[in-house]
Motif scaffolding. Sequence first.
Motif, PDB file in Angstrom:
ATOM      1  N   GLY A 354      39.614  39.807  61.960  1.00  0.00           N
ATOM      2  CA  GLY A 354      40.727  40.681  62.407  1.00  0.00           C
ATOM      3  C   GLY A 354      41.953  40.403  61.578  1.00  0.00           C
ATOM      4  O   GLY A 354      42.613  41.379  61.278  1.00  0.00           O
ATOM      5  N   ARG A 355      42.362  39.141  61.333  1.00  0.00           N
ATOM      6  CA  ARG A 355      43.373  38.710  60.401  1.00  0.00           C
ATOM      7  C   ARG A 355      43.186  38.627  59.234  1.00  0.00           C
ATOM      8  O   ARG A 355      43.934  38.419  58.314  1.00  0.00           O
ATOM      9  N   GLY A 356      41.925  38.169  58.737  1.00  0.00           N
ATOM     10  CA  GLY A 356      41.354  37.887  57.551  1.00  0.00           C
ATOM     11  C   GLY A 356      39.922  38.663  57.234  1.00  0.00           C
ATOM     12  O   GLY A 356      39.625  38.982  58.127  1.00  0.00           O
ATOM     13  N   LEU A 357      39.983  39.110  55.852  1.00  0.00           N
ATOM     14  CA  LEU A 357      38.963  39.400  55.446  1.00  0.00           C
ATOM     15  C   LEU A 357      38.180  38.759  54.131  1.00  0.00           C
ATOM     16  O   LEU A 357      38.991  38.620  53.135  1.00  0.00           O
ATOM     17  N   VAL A 358      36.986  38.408  54.371  1.00  0.00           N
ATOM     18  CA  VAL A 358      36.000  37.872  53.113  1.00  0.00           C
ATOM     19  C   VAL A 358      35.424  38.978  52.807  1.00  0.00           C
ATOM     20  O   VAL A 358      34.478  39.500  53.288  1.00  0.00           O
ATOM     21  N   VAL A 359      35.324  39.300  51.404  1.00  0.00           N
ATOM     22  CA  VAL A 359      34.877  40.228  50.717  1.00  0.00           C
ATOM     23  C   VAL A 359      33.924  39.750  49.644  1.00  0.00           C
ATOM     24  O   VAL A 359      34.179  39.063  48.819  1.00  0.00           O
ATOM     25  N   ARG A 360      32.515  40.166  49.766  1.00  0.00           N
ATOM     26  CA  ARG A 360      31.423  39.566  48.917  1.00  0.00           C
ATOM     27  C   ARG A 360      31.064  40.719  48.150  1.00  0.00           C
ATOM     28  O   ARG A 360      29.693  41.094  48.010  1.00  0.00           O
ATOM     29  N   GLU A 361      31.800  41.392  47.487  1.00  0.00           N
ATOM     30  CA  GLU A 361      31.549  42.429  46.550  1.00  0.00           C
ATOM     31  C   GLU A 361      32.609  42.738  45.417  1.00  0.00           C
ATOM     32  O   GLU A 361      33.808  42.137  45.597  1.00  0.00           O
ATOM     33  N   TRP A 362      32.509  43.615  44.495  1.00  0.00           N
ATOM     34  CA  TRP A 362      33.532  43.938  43.455  1.00  0.00           C
ATOM     35  C   TRP A 362      34.634  44.443  44.101  1.00  0.00           C
ATOM     36  O   TRP A 362      34.625  45.337  44.965  1.00  0.00           O
ATOM     37  N   VAL A 363      35.801  44.036  43.886  1.00  0.00           N
ATOM     38  CA  VAL A 363      37.040  44.854  44.447  1.00  0.00           C
ATOM     39  C   VAL A 363      37.826  45.166  43.066  1.00  0.00           C
ATOM     40  O   VAL A 363      37.805  44.682  42.009  1.00  0.00           O
ATOM     41  N   ASP A 364      38.743  46.188  43.340  1.00  0.00           N
ATOM     42  CA  ASP A 364      39.762  46.455  42.272  1.00  0.00           C
ATOM     43  C   ASP A 364      40.874  45.755  42.686  1.00  0.00           C
ATOM     44  O   ASP A 364      42.148  46.236  43.572  1.00  0.00           O
ATOM     45  N   GLN A 365      41.063  44.624  41.875  1.00  0.00           N
ATOM     46  CA  GLN A 365      42.280  43.647  42.101  1.00  0.00           C
ATOM     47  C   GLN A 365      43.724  44.322  41.909  1.00  0.00           C
ATOM     48  O   GLN A 365      44.600  44.063  42.728  1.00  0.00           O
ATOM     49  N   PRO A 366      43.949  45.091  40.831  1.00  0.00           N
ATOM     50  CA  PRO A 366      45.348  46.004  40.951  1.00  0.00           C
ATOM     51  C   PRO A 366      45.450  46.780  42.131  1.00  0.00           C
ATOM     52  O   PRO A 366      46.648  46.883  42.302  1.00  0.00           O
ATOM     53  N   GLU A 367      44.465  47.464  42.650  1.00  0.00           N
ATOM     54  CA  GLU A 367      44.697  48.378  43.681  1.00  0.00           C
ATOM     55  C   GLU A 367      44.946  47.380  45.087  1.00  0.00           C
ATOM     56  O   GLU A 367      45.708  47.762  45.736  1.00  0.00           O
ATOM     57  N   ILE A 368      44.664  46.336  44.939  1.00  0.00           N
ATOM     58  CA  ILE A 368      44.722  45.366  46.081  1.00  0.00           C
ATOM     59  C   ILE A 368      46.070  45.095  46.136  1.00  0.00           C
ATOM     60  O   ILE A 368      47.146  44.909  47.118  1.00  0.00           O
ATOM     61  N   LEU A 369      46.739  44.420  44.764  1.00  0.00           N
ATOM     62  CA  LEU A 369      47.924  44.138  44.771  1.00  0.00           C
ATOM     63  C   LEU A 369      48.933  45.066  44.876  1.00  0.00           C
ATOM     64  O   LEU A 369      50.282  44.624  45.388  1.00  0.00           O
ATOM     65  N   ARG A 370      48.646  46.352  44.506  1.00  0.00           N
ATOM     66  CA  ARG A 370      49.781  47.388  44.745  1.00  0.00           C
ATOM     67  C   ARG A 370      49.780  47.587  46.283  1.00  0.00           C
ATOM     68  O   ARG A 370      50.539  48.510  46.494  1.00  0.00           O
ATOM     69  N   HIS A 371      48.685  47.391  47.122  1.00  0.00           N
ATOM     70  CA  HIS A 371      48.822  47.911  48.289  1.00  0.00           C
ATOM     71  C   HIS A 371      50.196  47.225  49.220  1.00  0.00           C
ATOM     72  O   HIS A 371      50.430  46.166  49.206  1.00  0.00           O
ATOM     73  N   PRO A 372      50.860  48.040  49.731  1.00  0.00           N
ATOM     74  CA  PRO A 372      51.987  47.510  50.456  1.00  0.00           C
ATOM     75  C   PRO A 372      51.875  46.363  51.501  1.00  0.00           C
ATOM     76  O   PRO A 372      52.733  45.650  51.900  1.00  0.00           O
ATOM     77  N   SER A 373      50.589  46.154  52.095  1.00  0.00           N
ATOM     78  CA  SER A 373      50.485  45.177  53.032  1.00  0.00           C
ATOM     79  C   SER A 373      50.301  43.788  52.587  1.00  0.00           C
ATOM     80  O   SER A 373      50.390  42.919  52.888  1.00  0.00           O
ATOM     81  N   VAL A 374      50.380  43.919  51.004  1.00  0.00           N
ATOM     82  CA  VAL A 374      49.762  42.464  50.292  1.00  0.00           C
ATOM     83  C   VAL A 374      51.278  41.953  49.876  1.00  0.00           C
ATOM     84  O   VAL A 374      51.673  42.545  49.031  1.00  0.00           O
ATOM     85  N   ARG A 375      51.663  40.949  50.331  1.00  0.00           N
ATOM     86  CA  ARG A 375      52.911  40.095  50.027  1.00  0.00           C
ATOM     87  C   ARG A 375      52.929  38.782  49.306  1.00  0.00           C
ATOM     88  O   ARG A 375      53.853  38.381  49.263  1.00  0.00           O
ATOM     89  N   GLY A 376      51.746  38.366  48.912  1.00  0.00           N
ATOM     90  CA  GLY A 376      51.465  37.152  48.375  1.00  0.00           C
ATOM     91  C   GLY A 376      50.365  37.128  47.559  1.00  0.00           C
ATOM     92  O   GLY A 376      49.166  37.555  48.028  1.00  0.00           O
ATOM     93  N   PHE A 377      50.139  36.277  46.683  1.00  0.00           N
ATOM     94  CA  PHE A 377      49.198  36.031  45.900  1.00  0.00           C
ATOM     95  C   PHE A 377      48.950  34.629  45.351  1.00  0.00           C
ATOM     96  O   PHE A 377      49.432  34.013  44.589  1.00  0.00           O
ATOM     97  N   LEU A 378      47.651  34.068  45.711  1.00  0.00           N
ATOM     98  CA  LEU A 378      47.424  32.834  45.280  1.00  0.00           C
ATOM     99  C   LEU A 378      46.331  32.909  44.244  1.00  0.00           C
ATOM    100  O   LEU A 378      45.188  33.136  44.333  1.00  0.00           O
ATOM    101  N   THR A 379      46.760  32.382  43.059  1.00  0.00           N
ATOM    102  CA  THR A 379      46.019  32.945  41.758  1.00  0.00           C
ATOM    103  C   THR A 379      46.003  31.422  40.873  1.00  0.00           C
ATOM    104  O   THR A 379      46.547  30.752  40.964  1.00  0.00           O
ATOM    105  N   HIS A 380      44.788  31.803  40.139  1.00  0.00           N
ATOM    106  CA  HIS A 380      44.338  30.435  39.116  1.00  0.00           C
ATOM    107  C   HIS A 380      45.286  30.590  37.911  1.00  0.00           C
ATOM    108  O   HIS A 380      45.090  29.639  36.992  1.00  0.00           O
TER     109      HIS A 380
END
Length: 495
Positions: A354-380
């Motif tokens: 409900g508040r979190g989603l674990v995705v076990r497939e390929w995702v489009d990272q730039p598309e996720i980061l451009r999404h208005p709901s994404v407000r932070g990024f924990l990155t390597h």
Amino acid sequence: MSSDSISGRSALPHIALFPFLAKGHTIPYIQLARHLRRRRLATVTFFTTRGSNAAFVRAALSASTENDDGPAPVVVVELEFPADAQGIPRGAESAERLTSAGTLAAFVHAASLLQPQLDATLQAAQATAAPVSLLVADPFLHWANASAARIGIPKVSFFGTSTFMHVMQELVPRHNPFASLHEGEWIKMATRRRWAVPEFPHIRFTFEDLIAPCGDGPSSAAAMVELGGKVQETVNGSHGLIINSFHGLEGAYIDFWNQHLGPRAWAVGPLCCLSPDQPTNGASPRPPWIEWLDSKQESGHALLYIALGTMSAIPEAQLRALADGLEWAGMGFIWPVRLKDIDLGAGFEERTKGRGLVVREWVDQPEILRHPSVRGFLTHCGWNSILEGATAGVPLAAWPMNSDQPFHAKLLVDDLRIAVRSVRTSNGTLRGPVTGQEISELVRELMLGEAGIEAAKKAAELSALAKEAMAEGGSSWKAMEEMIAVLCAKNQENS
């Protein structure tokens, strides 16, 4: 070796691209190929190897060339990777399959066995109506300098890292910080003592930051030091350096490189700032993870995106600690997990549903980061991820692990200030374990704290500057034209 035809194309300059065989290195080359083609600056030949590497390249390129009226599509040339290469897992044709820094050095050596095939293809192209004008190659392919020289064309290095990293790779050895430590002292002082190059005193490294890129153990360290020397020698022996960056992000370091180090660097990025490719079939279903993000936007939730790269093998126990921290932080999140069968702890996904989603497939990272709901990024702190985050205007929390990542973390936190801070490990070393409590505190600092608010303001400013640099007439737009004019003009006159 197989390829599409590389003859009979237009009178535009003909640029050959050859990335290192790893997705993180290949992606900016694909973006560069798209950029050259869309702007009708050059025809492009793209070198890779058969199998999954070629499939990845072709799929990415075809997504941007269907249903358009641009110049000739990018030609993909498939080389045959040696089947019996020593020191690497059998069948490994991409660096994502490797397990250690020492193995990386062996893989780089194995890639050098591709040189005869590259030479033969380039030589054959010179006898056609569209001879190659310029070779762009990853410095890990250090032998490509000689290949270009053999047929008399300029060669430019393109390494998927920051200008900051290029500058520090030159300056740190010149000042030799380890000379100030007594024998046997550097291990004890690695996490406590700080040091800076005189040219940029505001960036202060620990000795752990400096030794971390060298790998685990003496043999890996020796292999990586040798490889690093070859990379620097290759860059310095090139006719120029392409930087996937822009002046608004790294102006001081780009100027310093061009004024004091060299060869000439052209900042042509961020290449990820290109207009997103539109789906070729309007009826194609949207991925479930995008629909989930949409639902969170509608309900006003702010989400954290977590991505820790494709090259680092993170222990399962560490991933479970990360899961604990996300649960304790109480924040919404989306977390792509590469291994489908990884154990994130009993009941974790159910409790955070409900508040979190674990995705076990390929995702489009730039598309996720451009999404208005994404407000932070924990990155390597891989450079591609940093650029994608900065372009999207998303503030960061840094979790560097190896390679150039510790240097990038310093740039993000101490200079650009688009990251709240770096993660704190239990033993003070970059490879040490990170507790769930630390993850929880870091996430809340990024998403709710004053430091996160300030980082978000800085990130929004950089996002605007990135778009400005890549727009028509911007600094990166002009740099691309200038590079081609300088390096390709003479070759075209002689062809």
